[in-house]
Structures are given as C-alpha cells and as structure tokens.
Design a protein around this motif. Structure first.
Motif, short mmCIF file in Angstrom:
data_model
loop_
_atom_site.label_atom_id
_atom_site.label_comp_id
_atom_site.label_asym_id
_atom_site.label_seq_id
_atom_site.Cartn_x
_atom_site.Cartn_y
_atom_site.Cartn_z
N UNK A 5 20.42 -1.17 -5.60
CA UNK A 5 19.37 -2.17 -5.83
C UNK A 5 18.36 -2.09 -4.69
N UNK A 6 17.12 -1.80 -5.03
CA UNK A 6 16.08 -1.64 -4.01
C UNK A 6 15.33 -2.95 -3.80
N UNK A 7 15.22 -3.36 -2.55
CA UNK A 7 14.44 -4.54 -2.18
C UNK A 7 13.24 -4.07 -1.36
N UNK A 8 12.05 -4.48 -1.82
CA UNK A 8 10.81 -4.09 -1.15
C UNK A 8 10.36 -5.23 -0.24
N UNK A 9 10.00 -4.91 0.97
CA UNK A 9 9.40 -5.88 1.90
C UNK A 9 7.90 -5.60 1.93
N UNK A 10 7.14 -6.23 1.01
CA UNK A 10 5.73 -5.86 0.85
C UNK A 10 4.90 -6.18 2.09
N UNK A 11 3.98 -5.25 2.42
CA UNK A 11 3.13 -5.47 3.59
C UNK A 11 1.80 -6.12 3.22
N UNK A 41 0.80 -1.22 0.00
CA UNK A 41 0.00 0.00 0.00
C UNK A 41 0.83 1.27 0.00
N UNK A 42 2.13 1.13 -0.27
CA UNK A 42 3.00 2.30 -0.30
C UNK A 42 3.77 2.50 0.99
N UNK A 43 3.40 1.79 2.04
CA UNK A 43 4.08 1.92 3.33
C UNK A 43 5.05 0.79 3.59
N UNK A 44 5.30 -0.04 2.60
CA UNK A 44 6.23 -1.14 2.78
C UNK A 44 7.66 -0.62 2.95
N UNK A 45 8.45 -1.36 3.68
CA UNK A 45 9.83 -0.96 3.90
C UNK A 45 10.67 -1.26 2.67
N UNK A 46 11.59 -0.36 2.38
CA UNK A 46 12.48 -0.50 1.23
C UNK A 46 13.92 -0.39 1.70
N UNK A 47 14.74 -1.31 1.24
CA UNK A 47 16.14 -1.34 1.63
C UNK A 47 16.99 -1.35 0.37
#
Length: 530
Positions: free
Chosen positions: A92-98, A79-85
């Motif tokens: 390289x962006x890794x998304x931790x989807x909520x 929803x756009x509030x997932x953490x990104x590292x």
C-alpha cells in the motif's frame, strides 16, 4: 475559567490568515523610480484587499480546522517529487504530497456552493453528511433557523404537498378553475441552498416532483408555477446502491452533478471531540462573519469561475477521454448506431453482446471497462468543476491535475464499470472493482498516456481540418473545396488500414463525415450558383 472558555472559543473562530495558498508573483520585478513613492501605498492596498477566491479558501480551512474533523487529504497535488512510503505485504503506497492538498468531504461541497451544483453526500449514519450541508447554508448567509427549517427530511410518507406546498383551503372551495387556486409554497423553494436529507427514502411519486425542481428549477401544483432561484443542492444518502426505503429513479440520479463519500472518523482526534463536549462547542453557532458570503459575492464568484481559461491542451485530453466509452461494435452494422445506448435499448444482455467483440485487445480498450458512455450533462459538469477547482487554487486557467482530481467524483455514479472486462482480471487491478474513485482516476491516466502515445498535441488531423472549416466558407473556391474533400477521404482511408476499431476513433470518423457533408453541400450550392 470563563476567560479560558472565551479564549478557547476565540481559537475556534480564528480565520486563517491570507494568503492561504501563497504563490510566487509573476509580475514585473524591474525597479522603477516611482516605486520609491508608490511602494508603501501599493502594499497597504494589496494587504487590505483579498480576492473572493482567497475568502473561499479561508472558509475551507476554517471548516477543516475548526468545524468538521476531516483530517484527510485525498485530493492530492504534487509535482512528482513527493515522498512515497509503502506499507504491508500488499504494498500500500502512501504519498506525502508536496503541494497544497485537500479533503474532498469539505472541498467538493464548497465548490458546489460556488458553481451552484448538485452534490450527493454518501456515507453511514453519524458521519457528518447533514452537518456539512448545514454549514454550506450558513456560509451562504442564511440563519441557522432558516437552514434547519428548510431541510427536507426524506421519509416514506412524504407527499408532494409536504415537499412543495399545498393549495389554500378557501380557494379550493371558491375557485371555478384551477388557475384561481392559490398555493402556499414551501419557503425552501425560494432559497439558494437546498438540502434533501436521505433522499432515497422519498416515495417514487414525490421523487418525480423533486426531479422537476432539481432539473428545471420550478415547482408546479394545480397549474401554478413557482420559479426557484439558481441554487446549490445537497442531497444525502446512507448508501448509493439503491438502499433506503425506495429505489431512486434513474432520471433523478442522473441530475446529480457530483458524489462524495463521508469518510470514517480518525480516532486519533477523539481529544478534539472531548474538548468540544467540555466546551459545548457547536460550529454552526460560531461561524466567523469574515467567511460568510453575500448573495452578490456568490454571483461574482460564479461569474469569475466561468471566466477561468480552459487551455486547448487540457480540453483535448478531456475530449479524448470522453470519446473512449460510447462505441460498441456489436450493437449495429452502421457506425452511427454502434453505441452502448443502442445495446441498452435493445433489451439484450450486455455480457452476451460483449462476447461478440472478438480479436480486440480488451485490456487496452478503455471502453470495455464500462457498460455505458458519458452524457452531455456530465461533460459540462466536468468542465465547470475543473474551472472551480482552478479558481479555488488561485489560478487563472485549468491545469490537467485539476481535471484528474475532480473527475472521479463527477463520474462516480455515471460510468458504470463492466466488471467482467479483462482489465479487472489483470494483476493488481482487482481493487478497481471495489473503489470507483481510484478506478476512474486510473482510467483517466491511461487515457492521457494513450493521447501522448498518439502525439495528438502536435499531430491531430481532425483538429487541423476543423480549424480550417471554422474560418468560414465565404469566398472559398470550388478548387479549394475539392482539395479539402480529397484530404478528408485520404485521412479516412488511412484510418481504414488500422486492423481494429477503438472507441476514440468513432467520433473522429463521424466528425470528418460531418465536415465532408458540409463541404459537399457547399459544393452543390456553388455549382447551382454558376
């Protein structure tokens, strides 16, 4: 030790508990007196009855948890509030989807089973392409023996008789005409799951026979016809760049609905492999009965998917995206023929024709990124798979994110990138030349941004005029027809003031020309009637 083995096999056969995708109820929470008496009975009924979409999700999670080791979540919902590292110098962006996310390698074949589509699985040897296809056949209720017997293994010596069947020898001797010859049809033609292993190793002539079955759902030998039932197709290939023994004919590739990649094996899961070896565990031999679908259930799922709602706002964004790519100004001086199809049929070099389009912002122009447009078949496929994705997630209508996630897999082999487009030379865009999945998702995002910038949700003159026309022409006066014709001409003149012509405007102009002609014909009829 035997108790331990039984317990281990029991874990492999465990079906995830429902609900697998819990969602907040949207029902009326207002308390009523009768709830005191009906509540317990109602709860027991709800717990005892799971929908077929829930059964589909249970099948997915059993496969990912116990059958296919595919620890990937490349279909991401958030929803756009997932953490990104961010990792490394290349950022390289890794998304931790909520939100609940999925592995395309398992989900797409399962959706293909539900919509009876045609799925191509691409990847190197030993990546689980055939194993996944076999699991789909078992989920459809076939025995392992029937599924294995029905697999068509592509090889250079495969003939049409090998693929479809052969005439009975006695009839060949006795028959006076071809209609008297009976055919021993191959059993796989009558199955609802069809698996073609290494389809790019099938000879060209036999590919043509396969095309007839795949596209028209029938086989023909000696004027004899075998009509096949609606089926889910699974084709595998070690690569999708024309490898194998034979080049795949263009028409056969065009009939494939969706393409997925067999991803690499994550070595952090070797312990799972070790346990399977020690237990001699074979997933295809231990599918829980709770997730096996009957033929009637598959028919019901297909009907329910087609009844999923496609909201107008989502449909309009699909329309806007699809009309970006066909327009090609250098192809002709007549608007109807300014298409990439015209350029292709001319036989001239596309790159040379592309250089004639001067003055236009080719970075902004999404159509400059491809050398072809979209077919009607692919648009229909996009809609049905988007509905299937929404259904799988337990929703009654399609969300924009459903389209965004499934679109790259459908257009993977359809929209061919024009690698000399200035878009790919922009900083950070180099990787889009290599990875079509990421590129196609980016193009869809850019299209949606352009849609929003034009405020087409609230101000779409073509949509307004079309809605007015669809009300019908019965009892519409001559004065009203003249008024509508004038409105169309004013809108076309307004667009004529724009300095450059972009792909999305082509279909707008032609739609208003269509409406203008319909009104003109009706006006002539009114004059004749007087």
């Amino acid at each position: 030790m035997s108790d331990f083995i039984k317990k281990s096999f029991g874990l492999f056969q465990k079906v995830p508990s429902a609900p697998t995708n819990p969602q907040e109820s949207e029902g009326n929470n207002k308390f009523e007196i009768r709830d005191l008496y009906e509540g317990e009975e109602k709860t027991s009924l709800e717990n005892g009855k799971s929908g077929l979409d829930e059964k589909l999700r249970q099948a997915y999670f059993w496969i990912t948890n116990s059958a296919i080791i595919s620890p990937f979540y490349d279909i991401e919902y958030e929803d756009g509030n997932s953490k990104r590292i961010v990792f490394g110098d290349s950022k390289v962006e890794v998304v931790l989807p909520n939100g609940q996310s999925y592995s395309s390698f398992v989900l797409v074949p399962l959706l293909t089973l539900a919509v009876r589509g045609k799925c191509l699985v691409v990847g190197g040897p030993g990546r689980g392409k055939t194993a996944t296809s076999i699991l789909m056949g078992l989920l459809a209720g076939y025995s392992k023996t029937d599924v294995l017997r029905a697999i068509q293994h592509g090889q250079p010596q495969m003939t049409i008789s090998d693929l479809l069947g052969h005439p009975l020898p006695a009839d060949m001797v006795k028959a006076e005409k071809t209609s008297d010859i009976r055919i021993a049809w191959r059993k796989w033609l009558g199955m609802r799951i069809k698996i073609i292993d290494e389809y790019n190793r099938i000879p060209t002539r036999t590919q043509s026979a396969l095309l007839t079955v795949l596209s028209d759902n029938y086989a023909e030998i000696f004027d004899q016809i075998f009509e096949c039932p609606p089926s889910a197709w699974y084709l595998t290939a070690n690569d999708d760049a024309g490898g194998g023994t034979y080049q795949v004919i263009e028409a056969l590739k065009d009939r494939i609905d969706i393409v997925i990649r067999a991803l690499h094996f994550n070595t952090r899961f070797i312990d799972d492999l070790q346990r399977r070896i020690e237990l001699n565990y074979k997933p295809e031999a231990m599918i829980p009965e709770e997730i096996i679908f009957t033929e009637e259930e598959m028919d019901t799922i297909n009907d329910q998917i087609r009844n999923v709602t496609l909201p107008v706002a989502v449909r309009k964004r699909i329309e806007f995206f699809c009309r970006q790519f066909e327009f090609f100004e250098a192809a002709s001086d007549k608007l109807e023929y300014m298409t990439k199809d015209t350029a292709k049929l001319s036989g001239l070099d596309f790159k040379n024709l592309f250089r004639r389009e001067t003055g236009k912002d080719h970075v902004k122009d999404l159509g400059s990124q491809t050398i072809n447009g979209m077919s009607v078949r692919k648009i229909m496929t996009l809609i049905i798979y988007a509905k299937a994705m929404a259904y799988f997630r337990g929703n009654s209508q399609v969300e924009l994110e459903d389209v965004r996630q499934i679109l790259p897999f459908i257009l993977h082999d359809t929209l061919v990138p024009h690698l000399e487009s200035p878009f790919f030379d922009q900083p950070g865009n180099e990787s889009y030349r290599v990875d079509r999945i990421v590129w196609l998702r980016k193009v869809f995002d850019l299209s949606c941004e352009e849609f929003m910038s034009q405020n087409l949700d609230k101000d779409d003159p073509v949509e307004t005029m079309d809605a007015e026309f669809k009300k019908g022409l019965e009892n519409v006066s001559m004065k009203e027809i003249d008024k509508r014709l004038l409105e169309i001409e004013k809108q076309l003149n307004k667009w004529a003031q724009e300095k450059k012509l972009y792909g999305y405007r082509l279909d707008d102009i032609l739609k208003l020309k269509y409406l203008h002609q319909r009104y003109t014909n009706y006006r002539r009829w009114l004059q004749w009637k007087k």
